[in-house]
Motif scaffolding. Structure first.
Motif, PDB file in Angstrom:
ATOM      1  N   UNK A 113       7.062  -1.516  48.482  1.00  0.00           N
ATOM      2  CA  UNK A 113       6.616  -2.841  48.900  1.00  0.00           C
ATOM      3  C   UNK A 113       6.066  -3.873  48.249  1.00  0.00           C
ATOM      4  N   UNK A 114       5.215  -2.876  46.889  1.00  0.00           N
ATOM      5  CA  UNK A 114       4.901  -3.082  46.060  1.00  0.00           C
ATOM      6  C   UNK A 114       5.681  -4.325  45.070  1.00  0.00           C
ATOM      7  N   UNK A 115       7.296  -3.760  44.506  1.00  0.00           N
ATOM      8  CA  UNK A 115       7.952  -4.735  44.518  1.00  0.00           C
ATOM      9  C   UNK A 115       8.339  -6.067  45.105  1.00  0.00           C
ATOM     10  N   UNK A 116       8.144  -6.158  46.309  1.00  0.00           N
ATOM     11  CA  UNK A 116       8.297  -6.964  47.434  1.00  0.00           C
ATOM     12  C   UNK A 116       7.078  -7.653  46.773  1.00  0.00           C
ATOM     13  N   UNK A 117       6.009  -7.469  47.231  1.00  0.00           N
ATOM     14  CA  UNK A 117       4.782  -8.012  46.605  1.00  0.00           C
ATOM     15  C   UNK A 117       4.614  -8.422  45.367  1.00  0.00           C
ATOM     16  N   UNK A 118       5.517  -8.157  44.288  1.00  0.00           N
ATOM     17  CA  UNK A 118       5.708  -9.200  42.333  1.00  0.00           C
ATOM     18  C   UNK A 118       6.490 -10.361  43.248  1.00  0.00           C
ATOM     19  N   UNK A 164       7.706  -6.327  56.073  1.00  0.00           N
ATOM     20  CA  UNK A 164       7.955  -7.796  55.809  1.00  0.00           C
ATOM     21  C   UNK A 164       7.534  -8.466  56.687  1.00  0.00           C
ATOM     22  N   UNK A 165       8.070  -8.746  57.441  1.00  0.00           N
ATOM     23  CA  UNK A 165       8.070  -9.282  58.974  1.00  0.00           C
ATOM     24  C   UNK A 165       6.525  -9.398  59.472  1.00  0.00           C
ATOM     25  N   UNK A 166       5.773  -8.133  58.942  1.00  0.00           N
ATOM     26  CA  UNK A 166       4.291  -8.162  59.224  1.00  0.00           C
ATOM     27  C   UNK A 166       3.285  -9.465  57.793  1.00  0.00           C
ATOM     28  N   UNK A 167       4.394  -9.686  56.356  1.00  0.00           N
ATOM     29  CA  UNK A 167       3.632 -10.467  55.408  1.00  0.00           C
ATOM     30  C   UNK A 167       3.949 -12.016  55.538  1.00  0.00           C
ATOM     31  N   UNK A 214       8.694   8.949  50.244  1.00  0.00           N
ATOM     32  CA  UNK A 214       9.082   9.027  48.404  1.00  0.00           C
ATOM     33  C   UNK A 214       8.796   7.101  47.868  1.00  0.00           C
ATOM     34  N   UNK A 215       9.573   6.205  48.868  1.00  0.00           N
ATOM     35  CA  UNK A 215      10.338   5.457  48.468  1.00  0.00           C
ATOM     36  C   UNK A 215       9.612   4.039  48.842  1.00  0.00           C
ATOM     37  N   UNK A 216       9.266   3.369  50.526  1.00  0.00           N
ATOM     38  CA  UNK A 216       8.563   2.412  50.881  1.00  0.00           C
ATOM     39  C   UNK A 216       7.838   2.375  50.040  1.00  0.00           C
ATOM     40  N   UNK A 232      15.149 -14.817  35.280  1.00  0.00           N
ATOM     41  CA  UNK A 232      14.184 -13.994  35.069  1.00  0.00           C
ATOM     42  C   UNK A 232      13.555 -12.861  35.614  1.00  0.00           C
ATOM     43  N   UNK A 233      14.461 -12.315  35.030  1.00  0.00           N
ATOM     44  CA  UNK A 233      14.697 -10.620  35.240  1.00  0.00           C
ATOM     45  C   UNK A 233      14.554 -10.073  35.061  1.00  0.00           C
ATOM     46  N   UNK A 234      13.464  -9.101  35.735  1.00  0.00           N
ATOM     47  CA  UNK A 234      12.627  -8.434  35.409  1.00  0.00           C
ATOM     48  C   UNK A 234      12.893  -6.636  36.281  1.00  0.00           C
ATOM     49  N   UNK A 235      12.792  -5.724  35.235  1.00  0.00           N
ATOM     50  CA  UNK A 235      13.076  -4.348  35.903  1.00  0.00           C
ATOM     51  C   UNK A 235      12.269  -3.511  36.394  1.00  0.00           C
ATOM     52  N   UNK A 236      11.575  -2.560  37.066  1.00  0.00           N
ATOM     53  CA  UNK A 236      11.044  -1.392  37.044  1.00  0.00           C
ATOM     54  C   UNK A 236      11.757   0.169  37.171  1.00  0.00           C
TER      55      UNK A 236
END
Length: 265
Positions: free
Chosen positions: A25-30, A53-56, A19-21, A190-194
């Protein structure tokens, strides 16, 4: 409250991954995560995000995945730049290194010492490093469809009992709505939330999270007044496609450690 050494943990991790990976992943990319970064994944569960993350970060980067019960993550093959460490984030020193990125999903919610742990995570960042915390707000899980009003009442009764057990164990079921303020008080900028949520119909992988959670603490639920027969009815309801409940909203908060002590928002 949810012991990762118990067999039910495998099902819980699988539901969370499904459900959440993609959301995480999109949040980590951001955050800008990329090649050569040094990263810490706290409470990595089954290791799925740490491996991603290791692959990134590639061969020139590193990812340290910590887990109080690492056997689930140890069962996966992982890239050479990903290291798995048995670790208790409350009691054990954090791994050495000024990290470009620290990530934790659904960890601090369960810890009575969450604010002290947050301060330690911020201190482990290099100046300019990023922290991404992702936490549930368990206070908004409305029933979206149900066969009848009794089914809605059953879900709400069992779920409220579960949240009561969490609070009794020192967790904060509403921590998701408090994370951004806590990160601001910890000095991040620089805080932001989704916030992400979806519908979970009966029989879906997501709604199965409720089954794994309640199975693991069935004895405690019985003490709280939810007996075996009522819990069995609850589990049957979770398999009914006519029953739909809102998922746990996942609040993803991103922040940056200041480059200088005097840096202002």
């Amino acid at each position: 409250m949810f012991d990762s050494a118990r067999g039910e943990a495998a099902g819980r991790f699988a539901a969370l991954e499904a459900c959440y990976d993609p959301v995480s992943q999109q949040q980590l990319i951001r955050t800008g995560l990329g090649a050569g970064w040094s990263c810490l994944e706290v409470g990595g569960g089954s290791g799925s995000l740490g491996h991603w993350m290791g692959a990134r970060v590639g061969a020139g980067g590193r990812v340290i995945v910590t887990e109080i019960e690492p056997r689930w993550a140890a069962s996966r093959e992982r890239p050479a730049q990903v290291r798995l460490v048995r670790h208790d984030v409350v009691r054990d020193p954090l791994p050495d290194g000024d990290f470009d990125l620290i990530h934790a999903r659904l960890v601090l919610l369960h810890l009575p010492e969450r604010l002290a742990v947050l301060d330690r995570l911020v201190a482990a960042l290099r100046p300019g490093g990023r922290l991404l915390l992702e936490e549930f707000d368990c206070g908004w899980t409305p029933v979206l469809a149900a066969p009848d009003s009794a089914s809605t009442a059953l879900f709400e009764r069992v779920h409220q009992a579960l949240l009561g057990l969490l609070e009794g164990a020192g967790a904060d079921p509403l921590w998701g709505r408090r994370v951004l303020g806590a990160m601001a008080r910890a000095g991040l900028r620089e805080l932001s939330a989704t916030t992400y949520a979806e519908a979970w119909p009966g029989g879906s992988r997501g709604i199965d999270l409720h089954r794994h959670n309640t199975e693991q603490v069935a004895a405690d639920l019985a003490v709280a007044g939810i007996g075996a027969a009522e819990l069995a009815d609850f589990h049957r309801l979770l398999r009914d496609p006519e029953f739909v409940v809102n998922s746990y909203p996942l609040v993803s908060v991103r922040g940056r450690r200041p480059l200088r002590p005097e840096e202002t928002p």
